[in-house]
Motif scaffolding. Sequence first.
Motif, PDB file in Angstrom:
ATOM      1  N   ASN A  50      -9.230   2.236 -16.076  1.00 40.16           N
ATOM      2  CA  ASN A  50      -8.418   3.076 -15.199  1.00 40.16           C
ATOM      3  C   ASN A  50      -9.308   3.941 -14.314  1.00 40.16           C
ATOM      4  OD1 ASN A  50      -5.295   3.474 -15.211  1.00 40.16           O
ATOM      5  ND2 ASN A  50      -5.802   2.783 -17.275  1.00 40.16           N
TER       6      ASN A  50
ATOM      7  N   ALA B  94       1.336   7.305 -13.611  1.00 43.22           N
ATOM      8  CA  ALA B  94       1.145   5.954 -13.078  1.00 43.22           C
ATOM      9  C   ALA B  94      -0.197   5.358 -13.483  1.00 43.22           C
ATOM     10  CB  ALA B  94       1.277   5.956 -11.548  1.00 43.22           C
ATOM     11  N   LEU B  95      -0.583   5.565 -14.730  1.00 42.87           N
ATOM     12  CA  LEU B  95      -1.809   4.921 -15.217  1.00 42.87           C
ATOM     13  C   LEU B  95      -1.573   3.419 -15.289  1.00 42.87           C
ATOM     14  CD1 LEU B  95      -2.779   7.334 -18.135  1.00 42.87           C
ATOM     15  CD2 LEU B  95      -3.697   7.261 -15.819  1.00 42.87           C
ATOM     16  N   PHE B  96      -2.643   2.658 -15.093  1.00 39.08           N
ATOM     17  CA  PHE B  96      -2.500   1.206 -15.189  1.00 39.08           C
ATOM     18  C   PHE B  96      -2.349   0.843 -16.665  1.00 39.08           C
ATOM     19  CE2 PHE B  96      -5.457   1.699 -11.442  1.00 39.08           C
ATOM     20  CZ  PHE B  96      -4.416   1.700 -10.522  1.00 39.08           C
ATOM     21  N   ARG B  97      -1.150   0.385 -17.003  1.00 34.71           N
ATOM     22  CA  ARG B  97      -0.816   0.170 -18.416  1.00 34.71           C
ATOM     23  C   ARG B  97      -1.672  -0.887 -19.087  1.00 34.71           C
ATOM     24  NH1 ARG B  97       5.589  -0.162 -17.876  1.00 34.71           N
ATOM     25  NH2 ARG B  97       5.055   0.157 -15.689  1.00 34.71           N
ATOM     26  N   TYR B  98      -2.081  -1.879 -18.294  1.00 34.66           N
ATOM     27  CA  TYR B  98      -2.802  -2.980 -18.911  1.00 34.66           C
ATOM     28  C   TYR B  98      -4.315  -2.817 -18.790  1.00 34.66           C
ATOM     29  CZ  TYR B  98       1.731  -5.071 -19.423  1.00 34.66           C
ATOM     30  OH  TYR B  98       3.027  -5.303 -19.785  1.00 34.66           O
ATOM     31  N   MET B  99      -4.746  -1.593 -18.498  1.00 33.98           N
ATOM     32  CA  MET B  99      -6.183  -1.326 -18.450  1.00 33.98           C
ATOM     33  C   MET B  99      -6.519  -0.192 -19.418  1.00 33.98           C
ATOM     34  SD  MET B  99      -7.043  -1.375 -14.401  1.00 33.98           S
ATOM     35  CE  MET B  99      -6.155  -2.456 -13.299  1.00 33.98           C
TER      36      MET B  99
ATOM     37  N   ARG C 128      -9.216   9.761 -13.137  1.00 27.96           N
ATOM     38  CA  ARG C 128      -9.108   8.590 -12.273  1.00 27.96           C
ATOM     39  C   ARG C 128      -9.054   9.005 -10.803  1.00 27.96           C
ATOM     40  NH1 ARG C 128      -3.925   4.656 -12.510  1.00 27.96           N
ATOM     41  NH2 ARG C 128      -2.990   6.475 -11.531  1.00 27.96           N
TER      42      ARG C 128
ATOM     43  N   PHE D 193      -5.053  11.283  -5.919  1.00 32.03           N
ATOM     44  CA  PHE D 193      -3.632  11.588  -6.110  1.00 32.03           C
ATOM     45  C   PHE D 193      -3.281  11.467  -7.587  1.00 32.03           C
ATOM     46  CE2 PHE D 193       0.863  11.551  -5.712  1.00 32.03           C
ATOM     47  CZ  PHE D 193       1.192  11.983  -4.435  1.00 32.03           C
TER      48      PHE D 193
ATOM     49  N   PHE E  12      -0.178  11.237  -9.909  1.00 32.94           N
ATOM     50  CA  PHE E  12       1.253  10.982  -9.779  1.00 32.94           C
ATOM     51  C   PHE E  12       2.044  11.664 -10.889  1.00 32.94           C
ATOM     52  CE2 PHE E  12      -0.608   7.747  -7.257  1.00 32.94           C
ATOM     53  CZ  PHE E  12       0.337   7.423  -6.299  1.00 32.94           C
TER      54      PHE E  12
ATOM     55  N   PHE F  21     -11.418   2.026 -11.730  1.00 34.10           N
ATOM     56  CA  PHE F  21     -10.717   1.215 -10.721  1.00 34.10           C
ATOM     57  C   PHE F  21     -11.145   1.527  -9.285  1.00 34.10           C
ATOM     58  CE2 PHE F  21      -7.307  -0.035  -7.891  1.00 34.10           C
ATOM     59  CZ  PHE F  21      -6.930  -1.268  -8.378  1.00 34.10           C
ATOM     60  N   GLY F  22     -11.076   2.812  -8.934  1.00 34.03           N
ATOM     61  CA  GLY F  22     -11.400   3.218  -7.563  1.00 34.03           C
ATOM     62  C   GLY F  22     -12.847   2.908  -7.204  1.00 34.03           C
TER      63      GLY F  22
END
Lengths: 355, 281
Positions: A94, A84-89, A145, A78, A80, A97-98
């Motif tokens: 990023n 909606a990226l992970f800001r602190y990564m 991602r 998905f 977004f 992650f999955g």
Amino acid sequence: MYVQLNHITKKFEDYEAAKDVSLGVEEGRMAALLGPSGSGKTTLLRIIAGLEQQDSGDVLIDGKVVNDVPAGERGIGFVFQNYALFRYMTVYENIAFGLRVQKRKKEEIDARVMELVHLVGLDGLERRYPNQLSGGQRQRVAFARALAPEPSLLLLDEPFAAIDAKVRKELRLWLKNMISQVGITSIFVTHDQDEAVEVADEILVINEGRLEQAGAPIDIYKNPKTSFVAQFIGSSAVLSDFRGLKGFEDVPAGRQAVVRPEFVEAFKSDNEKFKSLIADTESGVITNIAFRGSYLELTLDVNGIQLTTNRSLERRPVHVGNPMCVLIYRAYILDGENTRIYENRRLEGVDVESL
Amino acid sequence: MKNQKKSIVPTLLIGISVVFFVVMLVLPLVIVLYRSLKDGLALYVKAITAPNTLSALRVTLIAASIAVLVNTFFGLCAAWLITKFEFRGRQVLSTLIDIPFSISPVIAGLAFIMTFGRMGWATPFIDWINSTFGTDIALVFSVPGVVLATIFVTFPFISRELIPVMQAQGNAEEEAAAMMGAKGFTIFRKVTFPHIRWTLLYGIILCAARAIGEFGAVYAVSKTRGQTFTLTLEVDALYMAGGADSITQAFAVSSLLVIIAVAILLIKQVVEYRAKRTEEA
């Protein structure tokens, strides 16, 4: 059909986002859910993803009903809106992650992340944080991602909304190429018809929680089935009183018509090319000229009816107030919910295409 | 504004602020420190090492630590629930959290007595536990009562700090993580927590400061000096005793609270500075 919705309904408090929607997308295709804001297109996408639960109806992916399968287990990537990226990564984290959630081996994760970083052309930026990237780069990260865990379906929510106009065109092409390269079935949501026409193999027009029409972009454009589609697609003028126009006298009373700029021809009375058709034209006056970059958009007043047409910059210069001969090739006649094409009766037997 | 002639308004406002600040905040604190040392260091040391003072310090630290721990946990839960989920009664819960802010602490303390005291509603239940398990739990006029009252009064601090931050953050990142198969706690640990860690720490500091300074609620549920008194109650008791020595002792014990407060302020400053730095990075 790879993705299928059967009779989906969804109601939020006092807003019906989906009213008995059924649709399908074939494997390997790129489909666009196109509609104005508030039409329910994003809700449909979220229902497919499992981020929203439908009130009734079935969602099928690859022939299996997935109503009760949680979002994370549907095998969907998905992208977004706003990514909606992970800001602190970092970019690397990023994308990884999955894969980490799936507890893949370290070397495997590393190889897959680097493969994707290379695929989306972000080599060397793995250690950056999202706020150190441009809008286009962020979109690429979001794309990578979503693809990392090898989903079988990719969903994109307004993938170009957060990007400025200049970069947008370039990214559309990039995304289209990228998706066809990966070969993944994709559905994206957009309110921008240019975007849908340019990127999608198939367009699903959504309005007020209903599917209005589905088909190839050219089909939707040339044969709008409903009055909504006729008005929404293309830049259209809606006329309520047009029976006075030459060639349209036989249209039943009380009908509205949609006339697109490309259905209208305007030329000066001494034009050589259209000489033979002058008798079939209306006389109009230019009331406005808008420069659209590569062409002019003329607004014409024809007996009180406002029509627009596009004019090539290569043709003779025109000015506001110039009298013009105006020819209308065809119109979409709106007949209740439906719509049909009505050709100008005066042009029967004239080879319009060769003009 | 730049080119305007220097106006009197800023000077006036600064003047008023400084006078107010000095008279209302700085002067009283300086007087506390001054009065506590007025009769010499020996009396000061004697005052702060008196058994009653040490007991009060112990109770204060116990109550504050437990209150911070409990409220951190429940504050996080409440903020997470209110900001990340849609459910019936969300608004009601959000309002309920603020009850300790709007109710006077003394009333909160009295309510505890009514609920857990000898005549209280929960007493049969506590008696039953005590007789069944052979325990000797008493919630009112005991340290657990002080702890409960402190928890009640400081409950909103952490969740109220967290809610606006978590609301502003939205749910998109959590949804993105969920789409990739991450489960609740993983999502919290890896996605939500990095956003809120500084805010959480800030809330914890405020909660601790409030817990240490609490008076009204603990006053209602704590009656035994040297056993269940906190520092604030001890100060009050010393001051009310009225003797010349005991008033100086009251100021000495107060200075302990002032020192703790200043230390907390300094920590808060450091946290804010660090938080700002990480935001910018």
